[in-house]
Design an enzyme around this catalytic site. Structure first.
Site, PDB file in Angstrom:
ATOM      1  N   ASN A 180       0.803  -1.216   0.000  1.00  0.00           N
ATOM      2  CA  ASN A 180       0.000   0.000   0.000  1.00  0.00           C
ATOM      3  C   ASN A 180       0.843   1.276   0.000  1.00  0.00           C
ATOM      4  OD1 ASN A 180      -2.501   1.678   0.638  1.00  0.00           O
ATOM      5  ND2 ASN A 180      -1.301   2.010   2.496  1.00  0.00           N
TER       6      ASN A 180
ATOM      7  N   SER B 151      -2.678  -0.421  -6.826  1.00  0.00           N
ATOM      8  CA  SER B 151      -2.463   0.291  -8.076  1.00  0.00           C
ATOM      9  C   SER B 151      -3.432   1.466  -8.090  1.00  0.00           C
ATOM     10  CB  SER B 151      -2.670  -0.656  -9.263  1.00  0.00           C
ATOM     11  OG  SER B 151      -2.439   0.011 -10.486  1.00  0.00           O
TER      12      SER B 151
ATOM     13  N   TYR C  51       2.966   9.760 -11.686  1.00  0.00           N
ATOM     14  CA  TYR C  51       2.146   8.840 -10.893  1.00  0.00           C
ATOM     15  C   TYR C  51       1.507   7.805 -11.820  1.00  0.00           C
ATOM     16  CZ  TYR C  51      -1.476   7.044  -7.791  1.00  0.00           C
ATOM     17  OH  TYR C  51      -2.281   6.212  -7.052  1.00  0.00           O
TER      18      TYR C  51
ATOM     19  N   LYS D 122       2.127   3.604 -11.806  1.00  0.00           N
ATOM     20  CA  LYS D 122       1.060   2.616 -11.676  1.00  0.00           C
ATOM     21  C   LYS D 122       0.936   1.744 -12.922  1.00  0.00           C
ATOM     22  CE  LYS D 122      -0.037   3.736  -7.500  1.00  0.00           C
ATOM     23  NZ  LYS D 122       0.333   2.832  -6.392  1.00  0.00           N
TER      24      LYS D 122
ATOM     25  N   THR E 286      -8.596  10.469   0.894  1.00  0.00           N
ATOM     26  CA  THR E 286      -7.506  10.129   1.808  1.00  0.00           C
ATOM     27  C   THR E 286      -6.460  11.230   1.729  1.00  0.00           C
ATOM     28  OG1 THR E 286      -6.224   8.946   0.143  1.00  0.00           O
ATOM     29  CG2 THR E 286      -7.895   7.665   1.342  1.00  0.00           C
TER      30      THR E 286
END
Length: 272
Positions: free
Chosen positions: A83, A134, A148, A152, A183
């Site tokens: 994670n 992912s 980013y 991924k 988040t």
């Protein structure tokens, strides 16, 4: 039967949320963080069921040592959830070399080192489940998140290949691909490039397109993750959130249409 679950990046966000969900139902959890103080609340609540471990996933040596420690402590590792990661926001042209390397170092190489470290144990057990965090941006892209996206996409290619290599050892691989969630990923955990006026219109359009409804509630992901961990035949890919599926369906329809349009040129390029 309770499982031993190792979660990296468990100090906040999805990692901490899922760690507590597993602990709450009676699983044992090894939770990694750079700062162990961030896990004090879980330790005080769940005692010996949680093993906090300090880990910087950028260090391959640390990854292997920590996996050995967790295995020695609990006697096995049933599930690894990779994670740890963060978002880098900014145009590709604005991205410095260090920012680009740091993004790949954590999001891709850190995940690779942890995967390599746990595979011998899972092969010896003849069972295991590696869950890679992912993103739906590993299958499609958005502007302002180029590095980013790239990290991924790399995770996707690595993990899909891995699933073919380790299935015969009783090891399952799952890619979890969330759309945006509320988040710290886009807040305190995020890194920003130094902005230039050149890409201001692109960035403005990107941020204006994100409505409050675009962001999922992290707490709502818990049941989905528990189902994946408990599944006898877990999926290779699981989208999380209501934005990801329609966005990816449109992307793949466009790709198929383009490949169809150019298929004769593609076939001729084969040479015979």
């Amino acid at each position: 039967m309770s499982k031993v679950i190792f979660i990296t990046g468990a100090s906040r966000g999805f990692g901490k949320l899922w760690a507590e969900a597993f602990l709450k139902r009676g699983d044992h959890v090894a939770a990694s963080a750079r700062n162990l103080d961030d896990l004090n609340d879980l330790v005080s609540k769940y005692g010996n069921a949680i093993l906090p471990v300090q880990l910087d996933v950028n260090s391959r040596e640390q990854c292997f040592k920590v996996v050995e420690k967790v295995n020695a402590h609990f006697g096995r590792i049933d599930v690894l959830i990779n994670n740890a990661g963060y978002g880098l926001f900014g145009a590709i042209e604005e991205t410095t070399e260090q920012q680009a390397r740091d993004q790949m170092e954590t999001n891709f190489f850190g995940l690779l080192w942890m995967t390599q470290a746990v595979l011998p144990l899972m092969r010896a057990q003849k069972s295991g489940h590696i869950i890679q965090l992912s993103s739906f941006l590993g299958l499609a892209t958005l502007p302002v998140l180029g590095l980013y996206n790239a990290s991924k996409f790399a995770v996707e290619g690595l993990s899909e290949t891995l699933s073919q290599e380790v299935k015969g050892f009783g090891i399952n691989i799952t890619l979890i691909e969330p759309n945006g969630f509320s988040t710290d990923w886009s807040g305190a955990s995020a890194i920003q490039t130094e902005a230039t006026d050149t890409y201001a219109p692109v960035k403005q359009a990107f941020f204006e397109a994100a409505t409050p409804d675009s962001w999922g509630k992290p707490e709502a992901t818990v049941d989905a993750v528990l189902k994946v961990v408990d599944s006898a035949n877990p999926p290779l890919r699981l989208l999380l959130g209501k934005i990801a599926y329609p966005a990816l369906k449109e992307t793949y329809q466009q790709r198929l249409a383009l490949w169809e349009e150019w298929k004769d040129v593609s076939a001729d390029a084969h040479g015979h």
